[in-house]
Enzyme design. Structure first.
Site, PDB file in Angstrom:
ATOM      1  N   HIS A 125     -14.150  -6.883  33.910  1.00 19.38           N
ATOM      2  CA  HIS A 125     -15.348  -6.054  34.058  1.00 19.38           C
ATOM      3  C   HIS A 125     -16.275  -6.553  35.164  1.00 19.38           C
ATOM      4  CE1 HIS A 125     -17.288  -8.980  31.143  1.00 19.38           C
ATOM      5  NE2 HIS A 125     -18.313  -8.771  31.956  1.00 19.38           N
ATOM      6  N   ASP A 172      -9.438  -8.065  29.317  1.00 25.40           N
ATOM      7  CA  ASP A 172     -10.638  -8.231  30.134  1.00 25.40           C
ATOM      8  C   ASP A 172     -10.478  -9.405  31.106  1.00 25.40           C
ATOM      9  OD1 ASP A 172     -13.111  -7.694  31.177  1.00 25.40           O
ATOM     10  OD2 ASP A 172     -14.247  -8.650  29.570  1.00 25.40           O
ATOM     11  N   SER A 200     -20.496 -14.055  32.887  1.00 24.59           N
ATOM     12  CA  SER A 200     -19.170 -13.452  32.691  1.00 24.59           C
ATOM     13  C   SER A 200     -18.173 -13.974  33.705  1.00 24.59           C
ATOM     14  CB  SER A 200     -19.254 -11.926  32.822  1.00 24.59           C
ATOM     15  OG  SER A 200     -19.664 -11.343  31.629  1.00 24.59           O
TER      16      SER A 200
END
Length: 339
Positions: free
Chosen positions: A138, A168, A281
């Site tokens: 993402h 992911d 992230s």
């Protein structure tokens, strides 16, 4: 003239018939005869002993955290991986947050991704000296341009090699990069609740930020979207700097940071109370020996904060993809997967 000859095996004794001197048993034996230029005796076993010593030195080097050096010898595309806990941190700083930060920070990059929706900031982990980097899908999904900045301030353009939205995960490659310090991928199977961990990433664009905590839980079922822009009712990720960690996720039947939408995937995650904020992230979750044990992927932010990165912050509920999941997926990512 008389000639004498003997049959084979016979010989004349010149001392035959002469009286020989008695031998005293207490006398020392005569010195052994040696030629004037006697060759040096061979040093038997030198080859095997040298090999054993070399192996011992290499083993000690690996134990001292120089797996990266071994990787440099074997090529840019070799991932430094360990099925046990390799001690990457110098012995003088073993078990300290400062030691982990110093040893691993050079292997963490800040990622800036531009897309039609805007820009986002995330993090990544260098896994080869030639510039292969693992991050979250993402963070780079839908990006038209990707840049990565290393801890020493060098900036590189990056291209997506492969993606796996179901986990992911994404693999990107820096262009014209060499001699980078690759992280050592550990073994998440040995992690226990209560183990101390360190997180390194670029929250809010503050590269190289270090936080610490513990493993709060194992095997958490975390559900995330498989496509970008599914944050219904909230801003899409990427709209505005630092929105990378606003990726919505579902846990325990509840949705956080927005609606995950209809197309989702679920993976087992490590839960940590190490502070994760927008921009973490794709960054590293690290054990106290300096091994990467997880890729930080999601954080909980109250719904009222999810719409603004300036208000969002960690409340001690962060999730990371176990590094064993990453290692199992590397071949697929390197092959150019676009799942």
């Amino acid at each position: 003239m008389t000639e004498s000859f003997h049959r084979s095996g016979e010989y004349e004794n010149p001392y035959e018939g002469q009286q020989q001197a008695p031998v005293n048993p207490e006398w020392p034996p005569p010195p052994a005869y040696a030629p004037a230029h006697a060759p040096h005796p061979k040093k038997r076993g030198r080859g095997p002993l040298a090999l054993i010593a070399a192996v011992a030195i290499v083993a000690a080097a690996i134990g001292g955290g120089t797996a990266y050096g071994i990787q440099e010898l074997t090529g840019n595309d070799t991932v430094a991986s360990s099925s046990t806990s390799t001690n990457v941190v110098p012995s003088s700083q073993k078990g300290t947050v400062a030691g982990v930060a110093k040893a691993v920070s050079p292997s963490i990059v800040e990622i800036s991704a531009d897309s039609n929706a805007g820009s986002s900031t995330g993090s990544g982990v260098i896994i080869t000296s030639g510039g292969e980097i693992v991050t979250n899908n993402h963070v780079v999904s839908g990006a038209s341009q990707i840049k990565a900045t290393t801890s020493d301030g060098k900036s590189y353009t990056a291209k997506v090699v492969g993606t796996d939205s179901k986990k992911d995960l994404a693999l990107i490659k820096l262009e014209n990069a060499s001699g980078l310090k690759a992280a050592t991928l550990g073994d998440s199977a040995g992690i226990q609740v209560g183990d101390q961990v360190v997180a390194i990433g670029s929250p809010e664009g503050l590269s190289g930020t270090v936080t610490s905590g513990i493993i709060s839980a194992l095997d958490r079922d975390v559900t995330v979207p498989t496509e970008e822009g599914q944050d219904q009712g909230q801003q899409q990720w990427g709209q505005g700097q630092g929105q990378g960690d606003q990726w919505p996720f579902e846990f325990g039947g509840r949705q956080f940071n927005g609606d995950t939408g209809s197309s989702t995937t679920t993976y087992k995650a490590l839960q940590t109370d190490a502070s994760l904020n927008p921009g973490n992230s794709g960054g590293a979750l690290i054990d106290m020996n300096g091994n990467i044990i997880g890729i930080n992927s999601a954080m909980y932010a109250p719904t009222s904060q999810a719409s603004s990165s300036s208000d969002a912050g960690s409340v001690g509920l962060g999730f990371a993809i176990p590094i064993n999941t990453v290692k199992a997926d590397l071949a697929k990512l390197r092959a150019g997967s676009t799942d």
